[in-house]
Design a protein around this motif. Sequence first.
Motif, PDB file in Angstrom:
ATOM      1  N   PHE A 258      -4.186  -0.423  -5.572  1.00 41.91           N
ATOM      2  CA  PHE A 258      -4.149  -0.548  -4.085  1.00 41.91           C
ATOM      3  C   PHE A 258      -2.967  -1.406  -3.734  1.00 41.91           C
ATOM      4  O   PHE A 258      -2.423  -1.426  -2.507  1.00 41.91           O
ATOM      5  N   GLY A 259      -2.495  -2.177  -4.708  1.00 43.41           N
ATOM      6  CA  GLY A 259      -1.442  -3.193  -4.408  1.00 43.41           C
ATOM      7  C   GLY A 259      -0.059  -2.741  -3.994  1.00 43.41           C
ATOM      8  O   GLY A 259       0.685  -2.899  -3.069  1.00 43.41           O
ATOM      9  N   ILE A 260       0.122  -1.398  -4.617  1.00 46.14           N
ATOM     10  CA  ILE A 260       1.293  -0.544  -4.610  1.00 46.14           C
ATOM     11  C   ILE A 260       1.478  -0.115  -3.072  1.00 46.14           C
ATOM     12  O   ILE A 260       2.495   0.135  -2.550  1.00 46.14           O
ATOM     13  N   ALA A 261       0.329   0.053  -2.253  1.00 51.18           N
ATOM     14  CA  ALA A 261       0.197   0.499  -0.862  1.00 51.18           C
ATOM     15  C   ALA A 261       0.697  -0.569   0.204  1.00 51.18           C
ATOM     16  O   ALA A 261       0.843  -0.230   1.164  1.00 51.18           O
ATOM     17  N   ALA A 262       0.562  -1.660  -0.400  1.00 54.23           N
ATOM     18  CA  ALA A 262       0.546  -2.946   0.595  1.00 54.23           C
ATOM     19  C   ALA A 262       2.079  -2.773   1.457  1.00 54.23           C
ATOM     20  O   ALA A 262       1.818  -3.020   2.696  1.00 54.23           O
ATOM     21  N   PRO A 263       3.008  -2.571   0.823  1.00 56.08           N
ATOM     22  CA  PRO A 263       4.316  -2.596   1.725  1.00 56.08           C
ATOM     23  C   PRO A 263       4.362  -1.623   2.857  1.00 56.08           C
ATOM     24  O   PRO A 263       4.517  -1.896   3.794  1.00 56.08           O
ATOM     25  N   ARG A 264       3.925  -0.488   2.492  1.00 60.51           N
ATOM     26  CA  ARG A 264       3.713   0.699   3.348  1.00 60.51           C
ATOM     27  C   ARG A 264       2.786   0.298   4.507  1.00 60.51           C
ATOM     28  O   ARG A 264       3.112   0.346   5.918  1.00 60.51           O
ATOM     29  N   LEU A 265       1.704  -0.273   4.146  1.00 65.81           N
ATOM     30  CA  LEU A 265       0.650  -0.658   5.347  1.00 65.81           C
ATOM     31  C   LEU A 265       1.216  -1.993   5.955  1.00 65.81           C
ATOM     32  O   LEU A 265       0.793  -1.935   7.323  1.00 65.81           O
ATOM     33  N   ALA A 266       2.032  -2.736   5.446  1.00 66.28           N
ATOM     34  CA  ALA A 266       2.560  -3.822   6.155  1.00 66.28           C
ATOM     35  C   ALA A 266       3.716  -3.356   6.961  1.00 66.28           C
ATOM     36  O   ALA A 266       3.617  -3.873   8.281  1.00 66.28           O
ATOM     37  N   ARG A 267       4.311  -2.318   6.934  1.00 63.78           N
ATOM     38  CA  ARG A 267       5.326  -1.669   7.610  1.00 63.78           C
ATOM     39  C   ARG A 267       4.807  -1.094   9.123  1.00 63.78           C
ATOM     40  O   ARG A 267       5.301  -1.267  10.043  1.00 63.78           O
ATOM     41  N   ARG A 268       3.699  -0.611   8.715  1.00 65.81           N
ATOM     42  CA  ARG A 268       3.075   0.239   9.903  1.00 65.81           C
ATOM     43  C   ARG A 268       2.314  -0.700  10.708  1.00 65.81           C
ATOM     44  O   ARG A 268       2.224  -0.423  11.865  1.00 65.81           O
ATOM     45  N   TRP A 269       1.609  -1.665  10.061  1.00 63.62           N
ATOM     46  CA  TRP A 269       0.474  -2.547  10.886  1.00 63.62           C
ATOM     47  C   TRP A 269       0.906  -3.900  11.020  1.00 63.62           C
ATOM     48  O   TRP A 269       0.193  -4.747  12.009  1.00 63.62           O
ATOM     49  N   GLY A 270       1.686  -4.507  10.278  1.00 66.45           N
ATOM     50  CA  GLY A 270       2.075  -5.671  10.103  1.00 66.45           C
ATOM     51  C   GLY A 270       1.051  -6.553   9.011  1.00 66.45           C
ATOM     52  O   GLY A 270      -0.025  -6.125   8.709  1.00 66.45           O
ATOM     53  N   PRO A 271       1.885  -7.339   8.315  1.00 62.84           N
ATOM     54  CA  PRO A 271       1.150  -8.073   7.158  1.00 62.84           C
ATOM     55  C   PRO A 271      -0.288  -8.659   7.651  1.00 62.84           C
ATOM     56  O   PRO A 271      -1.450  -8.903   7.061  1.00 62.84           O
ATOM     57  N   GLY A 272      -0.139  -9.189   8.909  1.00 67.76           N
ATOM     58  CA  GLY A 272      -1.302 -10.071   9.417  1.00 67.76           C
ATOM     59  C   GLY A 272      -2.520  -9.227   9.751  1.00 67.76           C
ATOM     60  O   GLY A 272      -3.749  -9.261   9.223  1.00 67.76           O
ATOM     61  N   ALA A 273      -2.368  -7.995  10.065  1.00 71.18           N
ATOM     62  CA  ALA A 273      -3.574  -7.129  10.398  1.00 71.18           C
ATOM     63  C   ALA A 273      -3.961  -6.559   9.040  1.00 71.18           C
ATOM     64  O   ALA A 273      -5.191  -6.443   8.852  1.00 71.18           O
ATOM     65  N   VAL A 274      -2.970  -6.367   8.124  1.00 69.99           N
ATOM     66  CA  VAL A 274      -3.484  -5.821   6.650  1.00 69.99           C
ATOM     67  C   VAL A 274      -4.288  -6.896   6.162  1.00 69.99           C
ATOM     68  O   VAL A 274      -5.429  -6.560   5.688  1.00 69.99           O
TER      69      VAL A 274
END
Length: 446
Positions: A101-117
């Motif tokens: 799951f950690g490998i997906a964090a950058p893509r999620l952060a680019r889409r929604w922002g680290p705060g929201a993730v």
Amino acid sequence: MADDDLATLGPAAGPRTTSTDQPAAGPEHPQPGDGAAPANGPAGRWLPRLVIAGLVLAALNLRPAITSLGALLEEVRDGLGMSGTVAGLLTSVPALCFAAFGIAAPRLARRWGPGAVVCTGMVAITVGVVARPYAGGTGGFLAASALALAGIAVSNVLMPVVIKSWFPSRVGPMTGLYSMALALGTSLAAALTVPMTGALGGSWRTGLAVWGALAAVAVLPWLVVVRQRRAAAGAAGSTAARPAEAPVRPAEAPVRITASPTAWALAVFFGLQATAAYITMGWMPQIFRDAGVSAGTAGVLLAVTMAMGVPLSFVLPRLAARMRHQGPLAVLLGLCGLAGYAGLWLAPAAGAWAWALLMGISNCAFPLALTMIGMRSTSSAGVVKLSAFAQSVGYLISIPGPLLVGTLYQHSGGWGLPIALMAGLMVPQIAVGVLAGRDRRIEDEV
């Protein structure tokens, strides 16, 4: 990938004009995906403090889902009719989930922002921890545990990014605060789960689910931060302020993280220190018990080892951030680990307290790794890529260690070979720690 390709949570890792951690106008200004906090006004004063509170509360929740289960594993096995094989695999599930799951964090952060993730990660931990005791059967328990571990995984990766974005001039102290809170959460869950279970009626289901309350509290500051930043982003967009105040830099070549020797050194260092930590948490009490130490004392010795991380995790990153080369710290921690393993081999019962202290010092390679992740890139975008790569690869590396130690112990009938393996793994950990600690940036290498 340029900084502006990532919707950073807070002020980007650019030059600062003051010491108050407010964003400087210019190319490093954050993308409107998460919004930029106002440089002036009430929000500009209290929002960084709220981020600090969010960091601490998030860190407190990144291990109780694991250590609380360890404290009640026998009761969980009996209650769910779980086989010994499945129960044994549970020790490796956290590392597997962290990597997957950690490998997906950058893509999620680019889409929604680290705060929201991160906010969503805290929600996932809350739901997973509360639901798993009541999900019904082993399958439901594992599925709910995976949900909680997914929330932990993405938050693991993004915490260094949040620190780099909001506090670029205080990476060491803030990483220390985060690491100290993480160690405190680990120790509290290990020490309090059993007595809390008894106080709440003796049901293991309640004893596990109660930790969801702490995770729910951690959701609150992140909700406020994300809402504030999106409101600021909307205001900036409505006035078209960004083109004038924050011109986008010319496009940079994407950072190929796999081409960086420093990134690989950090990943292997992270994996080997995680291997040592999981082996210590899983097997050190059994080593002491087989040497004649009582079960109660063996548990206290493990708690002492874990508790050593509370003060040291606060001090070590501050020290590391002031050094140009963090290799000497990696060597020092590794030597403490080697001394601890030697003691466990030669006189496990006679010097048990000394070995527990040495292993506790050695386990502080974790906050050192987090600090180096924040220091080995010039941008928040680079940190999120490096954090995801180092932690995902590192946790994959750590999966076989505890299982291999158990296999050697079972087939050899003693602790000689397992301890020799632990000590042998400490040597490459020291070597790659020296390489990772060099004063280099991944952008310069690739």
